[in-house]
Write a protein that holds these residues in place. Sequence first.
Motif, PDB file in Angstrom:
ATOM      1  N   VAL A   1       7.683  -8.164  14.922  1.00  0.00           N
ATOM      2  CA  VAL A   1       7.579  -6.693  15.153  1.00  0.00           C
ATOM      3  C   VAL A   1       6.169  -6.332  15.033  1.00  0.00           C
ATOM      4  CG1 VAL A   1       8.584  -4.409  14.516  1.00  0.00           C
ATOM      5  CG2 VAL A   1       9.775  -6.603  13.919  1.00  0.00           C
ATOM      6  N   PRO A   2       5.358  -6.719  16.130  1.00  0.00           N
ATOM      7  CA  PRO A   2       4.202  -6.291  16.302  1.00  0.00           C
ATOM      8  C   PRO A   2       3.637  -4.654  16.058  1.00  0.00           C
ATOM      9  CG  PRO A   2       4.721  -6.896  18.301  1.00  0.00           C
ATOM     10  CD  PRO A   2       5.559  -7.251  17.378  1.00  0.00           C
ATOM     11  N   SER A   3       4.712  -3.951  16.720  1.00  0.00           N
ATOM     12  CA  SER A   3       4.413  -2.686  16.443  1.00  0.00           C
ATOM     13  C   SER A   3       3.986  -2.155  14.857  1.00  0.00           C
ATOM     14  CB  SER A   3       5.504  -1.736  17.315  1.00  0.00           C
ATOM     15  OG  SER A   3       6.793  -2.093  16.474  1.00  0.00           O
ATOM     16  N   SER A   4       4.679  -2.630  13.909  1.00  0.00           N
ATOM     17  CA  SER A   4       4.686  -2.586  12.611  1.00  0.00           C
ATOM     18  C   SER A   4       3.572  -3.356  11.975  1.00  0.00           C
ATOM     19  CB  SER A   4       5.918  -2.591  11.923  1.00  0.00           C
ATOM     20  OG  SER A   4       7.036  -1.959  12.625  1.00  0.00           O
ATOM     21  N   ALA A   5       2.630  -3.780  12.568  1.00  0.00           N
ATOM     22  CA  ALA A   5       1.582  -4.514  12.099  1.00  0.00           C
ATOM     23  C   ALA A   5       0.685  -3.906  10.848  1.00  0.00           C
ATOM     24  CB  ALA A   5       0.852  -5.375  12.960  1.00  0.00           C
ATOM     25  N   PRO A   6       0.251  -2.805  11.025  1.00  0.00           N
ATOM     26  CA  PRO A   6      -0.559  -2.148  10.022  1.00  0.00           C
ATOM     27  C   PRO A   6      -0.021  -2.032   8.543  1.00  0.00           C
ATOM     28  CG  PRO A   6      -0.606  -1.077  11.935  1.00  0.00           C
ATOM     29  CD  PRO A   6       0.390  -1.952  12.396  1.00  0.00           C
ATOM     30  N   PHE A   7       1.491  -1.643   8.678  1.00  0.00           N
ATOM     31  CA  PHE A   7       2.177  -1.417   7.383  1.00  0.00           C
ATOM     32  C   PHE A   7       2.600  -2.751   7.098  1.00  0.00           C
ATOM     33  CE2 PHE A   7       6.565  -1.940   5.540  1.00  0.00           C
ATOM     34  CZ  PHE A   7       6.320  -1.043   4.405  1.00  0.00           C
ATOM     35  N   LEU A   8       2.996  -3.900   7.636  1.00  0.00           N
ATOM     36  CA  LEU A   8       3.158  -5.197   7.067  1.00  0.00           C
ATOM     37  C   LEU A   8       1.927  -5.949   6.753  1.00  0.00           C
ATOM     38  CD1 LEU A   8       5.755  -6.156   9.670  1.00  0.00           C
ATOM     39  CD2 LEU A   8       6.575  -5.750   7.481  1.00  0.00           C
ATOM     40  N   LEU A   9       0.872  -5.888   7.501  1.00  0.00           N
ATOM     41  CA  LEU A   9      -0.494  -6.576   6.934  1.00  0.00           C
ATOM     42  C   LEU A   9      -0.863  -5.940   5.613  1.00  0.00           C
ATOM     43  CD1 LEU A   9      -2.500  -7.012  10.422  1.00  0.00           C
ATOM     44  CD2 LEU A   9      -1.404  -8.734   8.911  1.00  0.00           C
ATOM     45  N   THR A  10      -0.602  -4.574   5.415  1.00  0.00           N
ATOM     46  CA  THR A  10      -0.896  -3.873   4.104  1.00  0.00           C
ATOM     47  C   THR A  10      -0.142  -4.427   3.166  1.00  0.00           C
ATOM     48  OG1 THR A  10      -1.541  -1.868   5.235  1.00  0.00           O
ATOM     49  CG2 THR A  10      -1.059  -1.789   2.893  1.00  0.00           C
ATOM     50  N   VAL A  11       1.251  -4.871   3.327  1.00  0.00           N
ATOM     51  CA  VAL A  11       2.190  -5.321   2.121  1.00  0.00           C
ATOM     52  C   VAL A  11       1.687  -6.709   1.971  1.00  0.00           C
ATOM     53  CG1 VAL A  11       4.580  -6.215   2.026  1.00  0.00           C
ATOM     54  CG2 VAL A  11       4.137  -3.859   2.890  1.00  0.00           C
ATOM     55  N   ALA A  12       1.312  -7.532   3.250  1.00  0.00           N
ATOM     56  CA  ALA A  12       0.779  -9.025   2.910  1.00  0.00           C
ATOM     57  C   ALA A  12      -0.333  -8.930   2.237  1.00  0.00           C
ATOM     58  CB  ALA A  12       0.714  -9.730   4.410  1.00  0.00           C
ATOM     59  N   GLY A  13      -1.235  -8.086   2.465  1.00  0.00           N
ATOM     60  CA  GLY A  13      -2.669  -8.022   1.717  1.00  0.00           C
ATOM     61  C   GLY A  13      -2.349  -7.716  -0.059  1.00  0.00           C
ATOM     62  N   GLY A  14      -1.404  -6.611   0.014  1.00  0.00           N
ATOM     63  CA  GLY A  14      -1.105  -6.615  -1.492  1.00  0.00           C
ATOM     64  C   GLY A  14      -0.366  -7.792  -2.358  1.00  0.00           C
ATOM     65  N   LEU A  15       0.541  -8.448  -1.523  1.00  0.00           N
ATOM     66  CA  LEU A  15       1.062  -9.493  -2.191  1.00  0.00           C
ATOM     67  C   LEU A  15       0.038 -10.753  -2.391  1.00  0.00           C
ATOM     68  CD1 LEU A  15       4.311  -9.663  -0.110  1.00  0.00           C
ATOM     69  CD2 LEU A  15       3.789  -9.319  -2.527  1.00  0.00           C
ATOM     70  N   ALA A  16      -0.740 -10.885  -1.289  1.00  0.00           N
ATOM     71  CA  ALA A  16      -1.988 -11.816  -1.631  1.00  0.00           C
ATOM     72  C   ALA A  16      -2.969 -11.606  -2.561  1.00  0.00           C
ATOM     73  CB  ALA A  16      -2.736 -12.096  -0.410  1.00  0.00           C
ATOM     74  N   ALA A  17      -2.984 -10.353  -2.971  1.00  0.00           N
ATOM     75  CA  ALA A  17      -3.992  -9.985  -3.924  1.00  0.00           C
ATOM     76  C   ALA A  17      -3.184 -10.272  -5.316  1.00  0.00           C
ATOM     77  CB  ALA A  17      -4.415  -8.568  -3.889  1.00  0.00           C
ATOM     78  N   LEU A  18      -2.011  -9.817  -5.414  1.00  0.00           N
ATOM     79  CA  LEU A  18      -1.329 -10.089  -6.737  1.00  0.00           C
ATOM     80  C   LEU A  18      -1.203 -11.728  -7.001  1.00  0.00           C
ATOM     81  CD1 LEU A  18       0.361  -9.270  -8.977  1.00  0.00           C
ATOM     82  CD2 LEU A  18       2.259  -9.277  -7.319  1.00  0.00           C
TER      83      LEU A  18
END
Length: 208
Positions: free
Chosen positions: A11-28
Amino acid sequence: VGIVLLLTAVVPSSAPFLLTVAGGLAALAALLTAVRERLSPRLISRVILGAAGAALTVAAWYTGGPVSPSFRSYAVAIVGACWLMLAPRAAALATAVAVGLMAVVTYADTQHWLPSSLIVHTPWTLWLTTAASVSLLAVMLRLNVGRVDAALAAADLELSRSNEAHRLAAQSERRFAEVVATVPGVVYEFQIDDSGTLRFTFVSEGAR
């Protein structure tokens, strides 16, 4: 993180939201990796469960509310993991909090407070979100199995030490009996207690 990135590809149209979630998970994940030597497995599990619960609520809020897959599959996985990893009282409290948050999201949806969904779900996104919840539960199971294995190993070590101590004590007692039996004369132990009472606590067979 990998599953979220797959969602981004689907779902590339949702990339900003999903990348934010991925970044948060990676940081944790990076934070837990950095401090894992200082934290107990139980505390790490609680941090993971708390972060997952927060992510569940945010995901449900921005991805359709009660119709969001995260609202159902993630909630079931997190509650199941709570009952695996936490004490009964803490697991019951976590379950109540999860149910309460789900009620809040549902009420917000009935009042039309939720924003439009940031993800348009397809069969593949439904599969991926279900895979994420299953993966979370699998991780919690693995952590719990590791904790049980460690407890069993510690109990086995303690039992082995106890058996060795009993064996050495029996061996020492047997050697003492052999020495006493070969000593000419009498071997005895005499005791006077606080009241002045005199008594023999041990007398060898040589006294007969």
